[in-house]
Design a protein around this motif. Structure first.
Motif, short mmCIF file in Angstrom:
data_model
loop_
_atom_site.label_atom_id
_atom_site.label_comp_id
_atom_site.label_asym_id
_atom_site.label_seq_id
_atom_site.Cartn_x
_atom_site.Cartn_y
_atom_site.Cartn_z
N TYR A 1 0.80 -1.23 0.00
CA TYR A 1 0.00 0.00 0.00
C TYR A 1 0.83 1.28 0.00
CZ TYR A 1 -3.20 -3.57 1.62
OH TYR A 1 -3.92 -4.72 1.73
N GLY A 2 2.09 1.17 0.27
CA GLY A 2 2.91 2.37 0.35
C GLY A 2 3.08 2.85 1.77
N ARG A 3 3.56 4.04 1.87
CA ARG A 3 3.95 4.60 3.17
C ARG A 3 2.74 4.90 4.05
NH1 ARG A 3 8.38 8.25 3.61
NH2 ARG A 3 8.89 8.51 5.80
N ASN A 4 2.90 4.71 5.37
CA ASN A 4 1.86 5.06 6.33
C ASN A 4 2.28 6.35 7.04
OD1 ASN A 4 -0.11 5.23 8.28
ND2 ASN A 4 -0.13 3.05 8.69
N ARG A 5 2.05 7.47 6.38
CA ARG A 5 2.48 8.76 6.92
C ARG A 5 1.60 9.22 8.08
NH1 ARG A 5 5.75 12.17 3.96
NH2 ARG A 5 4.51 13.96 4.59
N LEU A 6 0.34 8.82 8.05
CA LEU A 6 -0.55 9.24 9.15
C LEU A 6 -0.03 8.70 10.48
CD1 LEU A 6 -4.34 9.07 8.20
CD2 LEU A 6 -2.82 11.02 8.28
N ALA A 7 0.45 7.45 10.44
CA ALA A 7 0.97 6.85 11.67
C ALA A 7 2.31 7.47 12.07
CB ALA A 7 1.12 5.35 11.49
N GLU A 8 2.90 8.23 11.18
CA GLU A 8 4.14 8.94 11.50
C GLU A 8 3.84 10.38 11.95
OE1 GLU A 8 6.26 8.64 7.85
OE2 GLU A 8 6.81 6.54 8.14
N GLY A 9 2.56 10.70 12.03
CA GLY A 9 2.17 12.05 12.45
C GLY A 9 2.25 13.06 11.32
N LYS A 10 2.20 12.55 10.08
CA LYS A 10 2.28 13.44 8.92
C LYS A 10 1.00 13.37 8.10
CE LYS A 10 7.14 12.18 8.61
NZ LYS A 10 8.03 11.25 7.91
N LEU A 11 0.88 14.31 7.18
CA LEU A 11 -0.27 14.33 6.26
C LEU A 11 0.17 13.70 4.94
CD1 LEU A 11 -1.45 17.93 7.09
CD2 LEU A 11 -2.72 15.83 7.54
N PRO A 12 -0.78 13.41 4.04
CA PRO A 12 -0.39 12.83 2.74
C PRO A 12 0.64 13.70 2.01
CG PRO A 12 -2.75 12.71 3.01
CD PRO A 12 -2.25 13.49 4.18
N ILE A 13 1.59 13.04 1.37
CA ILE A 13 2.72 13.74 0.74
C ILE A 13 2.25 14.68 -0.38
CG2 ILE A 13 3.17 11.85 -0.91
CD1 ILE A 13 5.89 13.93 0.79
N CYS A 14 1.20 14.29 -1.11
CA CYS A 14 0.73 15.12 -2.23
C CYS A 14 0.35 16.51 -1.76
CB CYS A 14 -0.46 14.45 -2.90
SG CYS A 14 -1.78 14.01 -1.75
N ALA A 15 -0.33 16.58 -0.64
CA ALA A 15 -0.77 17.88 -0.12
C ALA A 15 0.37 18.61 0.56
CB ALA A 15 -1.92 17.69 0.85
N GLU A 16 1.21 17.85 1.27
CA GLU A 16 2.28 18.51 2.03
C GLU A 16 3.32 19.15 1.12
OE1 GLU A 16 2.31 17.61 6.42
OE2 GLU A 16 3.68 16.19 5.52
N MET A 17 3.50 18.57 -0.09
CA MET A 17 4.51 19.17 -0.95
C MET A 17 3.91 20.10 -2.02
SD MET A 17 3.99 17.72 -3.95
CE MET A 17 5.43 18.49 -4.66
N CYS A 18 2.59 20.27 -2.03
CA CYS A 18 1.98 21.13 -3.05
C CYS A 18 2.51 22.55 -2.88
CB CYS A 18 0.45 21.12 -2.90
SG CYS A 18 -0.37 22.21 -4.06
N SER A 19 3.16 23.04 -3.93
CA SER A 19 3.89 24.31 -3.81
C SER A 19 2.96 25.50 -3.66
CB SER A 19 4.80 24.50 -5.01
OG SER A 19 4.03 24.41 -6.20
N THR B 1 4.28 4.04 14.29
CA THR B 1 4.91 2.98 13.52
C THR B 1 6.02 2.28 14.32
OG1 THR B 1 6.49 4.56 12.62
CG2 THR B 1 4.53 4.14 11.30
N GLY B 2 6.44 2.92 15.36
CA GLY B 2 7.54 2.36 16.14
C GLY B 2 8.90 2.71 15.56
N VAL B 3 8.91 3.44 14.45
CA VAL B 3 10.18 3.85 13.84
C VAL B 3 10.39 5.34 14.15
CG1 VAL B 3 11.54 3.91 11.71
CG2 VAL B 3 9.72 2.22 11.98
N ALA B 4 11.21 5.59 15.12
CA ALA B 4 11.38 6.97 15.60
C ALA B 4 11.94 7.89 14.53
CB ALA B 4 12.27 6.98 16.83
N ALA B 5 12.79 7.33 13.66
CA ALA B 5 13.48 8.16 12.66
C ALA B 5 12.50 8.85 11.73
CB ALA B 5 14.44 7.30 11.86
#
Lengths: 205, 74
Positions: free
Chosen positions: A138-156, B37-41
């Protein structure tokens, strides 16, 4: 409870396709699949309008309604995801989706239709968050990293916004108040014109 | 009587502003994103994995300050 949504401000989108590229790169999307794409109305004509389109994570998702194996599910954040282990690649969701979000990679020697692939709002899938299995499918799980989807975050130009629907509405409201004109988001009026005033397609919504 | 009718009418009118429950969808078989995710980096600092409220607040702040240039004091 946050309800994740995308919104694209057609007044700001410059058709750079950066969101498409970023999505493909971040999620290592397979060949032939574009989870996100930019659609332009009246291309080449002054006043053309573009928006970035992907899965809109519908509140009442038609893909979910037609799936014969019920591979779709909705997270508590309102993100519509699917389980590729359950998907049979029938393509019903592709016919049901008004945005053309479900995509099917060609697989094997004869290029048979593979499992459905679509935008995940950068929220991965049912596998463990951030796991290799999740990334491969499925690709990256950015939400679980505390981030928003990359498409919106990099929209210039910040035409494409992602996040909690309430916050997005606030942002757009501020913009409209600053501009002093219409909402300029994609709507019926933008696509088909309005009866009032006999505006042509491509006018303000 | 007129007042009562007005109150009932207003209540019905406001009821239309409500929202249908959005319970459609298969069984949610995913781990919630606030578990991390458990991945701090790769994880953004400022919230604690497992704490839903802190995750929501951090994401809300990221949505607002990362995407709304009008809210930034330059």
């Amino acid at each position: 409870m946050a309800r994740m949504k995308f919104i694209c401000d057609s007044q700001r989108c410059i058709e750079c396709n950066g969101c498409v590229t970023a999505c493909k790169n971040e999620n290592e999307v397979p060949w032939g699949v574009n989870r996100r794409r930019v659609v332009t109305l009246n291309d080449g004509i002054p006043g053309e309008k573009s928006i970035s389109v992907a899965c809109m994570h519908c509140s009442d998702a038609p893909c979910m309604a037609v799936c014969p194996v019920q591979c779709f599910y909705r997270t508590d954040e309102g993100v519509v995801l699917h389980d590729k282990d359950v998907c049979i690649g029938c393509g019903y969701c592709s016919y049901a989706c008004p945005f053309g979000a479900p995509q099917f990679p060609s697989q094997g020697t004869f290029g048979v239709r593979g499992k459905m692939d679509k935008c995940t709002f950068c929220a991965g899938g049912p596998e463990a968050n951030g796991s290799e299995a999740e990334f491969e499918k499925y690709g990256r799980n950015r939400l679980a990293e505390g981030k928003l989807p990359i498409c919106a975050e990099m929209c210039s130009t910040k035409a494409l916004l992602a996040g909690d629907g309430d916050v997005l509405a606030d942002i757009l409201r501020t913009r409209v108040a600053q501009r002093g004109t219409g909402a300029e988001v994609w709507g019926w009026g933008t696509a088909y014109g309005t009866k009032a005033g006999g505006k042509e397609a491509g006018g303000k919504s | 009587m007129k007042k009562l009718a007005l109150v009932v009418f207003t209540a019905l009118l406001l009821g239309a502003c409500g929202e249908r429950p959005q319970s459609a969808g298969g069984a949610n078989r995913d781990t919630p994103p606030y578990m991390g995710t458990g991945v701090a980096a790769f994880t953004v600092p400022g919230w604690k994995a497992g704490d839903k409220t802190s995750w929501e607040l951090a994401l809300r702040a990221r949505t607002q300050f990362g995407q709304n240039e009008y809210s930034r004091g330059n």
